[in-house]
Write a protein that holds these residues in place. Structure first.
Motif, PDB file in Angstrom:
ATOM      1  N   HIS A 157       0.812  -1.215   0.000  1.00 53.42           N
ATOM      2  CA  HIS A 157       0.000   0.000   0.000  1.00 53.42           C
ATOM      3  C   HIS A 157       0.848   1.269   0.000  1.00 53.42           C
ATOM      4  O   HIS A 157       1.980   1.269   0.473  1.00 53.42           O
ATOM      5  CB  HIS A 157      -0.922   0.004   1.219  1.00 53.42           C
ATOM      6  N   ILE A 158       0.258   2.315  -0.515  1.00 53.93           N
ATOM      7  CA  ILE A 158       0.872   3.638  -0.497  1.00 53.93           C
ATOM      8  C   ILE A 158       0.556   4.263   0.853  1.00 53.93           C
ATOM      9  O   ILE A 158      -0.599   4.322   1.263  1.00 53.93           O
ATOM     10  CB  ILE A 158       0.317   4.526  -1.632  1.00 53.93           C
ATOM     11  N   GLU A 159       1.584   4.724   1.558  1.00 59.52           N
ATOM     12  CA  GLU A 159       1.376   5.364   2.852  1.00 59.52           C
ATOM     13  C   GLU A 159       1.056   6.843   2.661  1.00 59.52           C
ATOM     14  O   GLU A 159       1.347   7.425   1.609  1.00 59.52           O
ATOM     15  CB  GLU A 159       2.604   5.172   3.733  1.00 59.52           C
ATOM     16  N   ALA A 160       0.469   7.442   3.678  1.00 53.27           N
ATOM     17  CA  ALA A 160       0.097   8.864   3.633  1.00 53.27           C
ATOM     18  C   ALA A 160       1.320   9.719   3.305  1.00 53.27           C
ATOM     19  O   ALA A 160       2.397   9.529   3.869  1.00 53.27           O
ATOM     20  CB  ALA A 160      -0.494   9.288   4.971  1.00 53.27           C
ATOM     21  N   GLY A 161       1.153  10.625   2.355  1.00 49.30           N
ATOM     22  CA  GLY A 161       2.212  11.540   1.958  1.00 49.30           C
ATOM     23  C   GLY A 161       3.266  10.931   1.055  1.00 49.30           C
ATOM     24  O   GLY A 161       4.260  11.581   0.738  1.00 49.30           O
ATOM     25  N   GLU A 162       3.059   9.712   0.625  1.00 45.47           N
ATOM     26  CA  GLU A 162       4.036   8.996  -0.183  1.00 45.47           C
ATOM     27  C   GLU A 162       3.567   8.939  -1.633  1.00 45.47           C
ATOM     28  O   GLU A 162       2.381   8.741  -1.895  1.00 45.47           O
ATOM     29  CB  GLU A 162       4.148   7.586   0.396  1.00 45.47           C
ATOM     30  N   SER A 163       4.484   9.092  -2.571  1.00 41.35           N
ATOM     31  CA  SER A 163       4.139   8.928  -3.984  1.00 41.35           C
ATOM     32  C   SER A 163       4.125   7.435  -4.298  1.00 41.35           C
ATOM     33  O   SER A 163       4.733   6.629  -3.571  1.00 41.35           O
ATOM     34  CB  SER A 163       5.168   9.632  -4.872  1.00 41.35           C
ATOM     35  N   PRO A 164       3.460   7.031  -5.382  1.00 36.09           N
ATOM     36  CA  PRO A 164       3.505   5.614  -5.773  1.00 36.09           C
ATOM     37  C   PRO A 164       4.934   5.119  -5.994  1.00 36.09           C
ATOM     38  O   PRO A 164       5.276   4.003  -5.608  1.00 36.09           O
ATOM     39  CB  PRO A 164       2.692   5.572  -7.065  1.00 36.09           C
ATOM     40  N   GLU A 165       5.774   5.966  -6.570  1.00 37.24           N
ATOM     41  CA  GLU A 165       7.164   5.582  -6.829  1.00 37.24           C
ATOM     42  C   GLU A 165       7.925   5.345  -5.518  1.00 37.24           C
ATOM     43  O   GLU A 165       8.700   4.392  -5.407  1.00 37.24           O
ATOM     44  CB  GLU A 165       7.869   6.651  -7.670  1.00 37.24           C
ATOM     45  N   GLN A 166       7.700   6.208  -4.532  1.00 37.22           N
ATOM     46  CA  GLN A 166       8.339   6.029  -3.226  1.00 37.22           C
ATOM     47  C   GLN A 166       7.845   4.745  -2.563  1.00 37.22           C
ATOM     48  O   GLN A 166       8.619   4.031  -1.924  1.00 37.22           O
ATOM     49  CB  GLN A 166       8.052   7.227  -2.324  1.00 37.22           C
ATOM     50  N   ALA A 167       6.553   4.449  -2.717  1.00 33.82           N
ATOM     51  CA  ALA A 167       5.982   3.234  -2.131  1.00 33.82           C
ATOM     52  C   ALA A 167       6.614   1.986  -2.742  1.00 33.82           C
ATOM     53  O   ALA A 167       6.864   1.003  -2.026  1.00 33.82           O
ATOM     54  CB  ALA A 167       4.469   3.221  -2.316  1.00 33.82           C
ATOM     55  N   VAL A 168       6.877   2.001  -4.049  1.00 33.17           N
ATOM     56  CA  VAL A 168       7.519   0.854  -4.711  1.00 33.17           C
ATOM     57  C   VAL A 168       8.883   0.584  -4.099  1.00 33.17           C
ATOM     58  O   VAL A 168       9.223  -0.556  -3.764  1.00 33.17           O
ATOM     59  CB  VAL A 168       7.640   1.105  -6.244  1.00 33.17           C
TER      60      VAL A 168
END
Length: 163
Positions: free
Chosen positions: A37-48
């Motif tokens: 999952h994508i965390e709050a304040g995180e971009s999809p790229e950062q989540a990857v």
């Protein structure tokens, strides 16, 4: 009414092999790509990048968007919306502590993945690898004006491929 589970995933290829996690999901042993999952304040790229590190101990650089995939679980009817990126392998810490539920980290050739297709967590895994192999990439502008994505799931759904 069914909710939509928004996740990101990474297709990580190195020397003709793909990085997979072996895990337990719904009481079954399955294989998946590093995802979550994508965390709050995180971009999809950062989540990857974060999810790959947490699940495999491997550091990657997020690359191009391969596609957005919608899978509806046939029994529960739960919707899974997966945003999948190509990622470049940098290195791996074999001693890293991995997320709960992860059994092992594996590298597999496409043929091996195809022979175990029934053990893949969702059909989106093989679809995204095949799309990666075919060279399919989506425009970086796909999500323009939609951030944070968690608040715009209906717009992302409209751009998804059903798998």
């Amino acid at each position: 009414m069914y909710t939509t589970d928004l996740t990101v995933a990474a297709v990580i290829e190195l020397d003709g092999r793909y990085l997979l996690v072996e895990e337990t999901a719904m009481g079954k042993r399955v294989f998946s790509q590093p995802s979550g999952h994508i965390e709050a304040g995180e971009s999809p790229e950062q989540a990857v990048v974060r999810e790959t590190l947490e699940e495999t101990g491997c550091t990657v650089e997020c690359g191009e968007l391969i596609g957005v995939y919608l899978w509806i679980h046939p029994q529960t009817r739960q919707q899974f919306l997966r945003i999948t990126y190509a990622a470049t392998f940098i290195d791996c810490d074999d001693n890293a502590s991995l997320d709960d539920g992860i059994i092992s980290v594996r590298w597999a050739k496409l043929a091996e993945m195809e022979s175990r297709e029934s053990m893949m967590r969702t059909p989106a895994i093989m679809r995204s690898v095949r799309d990666y192999e075919s060279g399919q990439r989506q425009s970086d502008e796909l999500f323009t004006g939609m951030l944070p994505l968690q608040q715009n799931v209906h717009q992302v759904l409209a751009k998804a491929d059903l798998v």
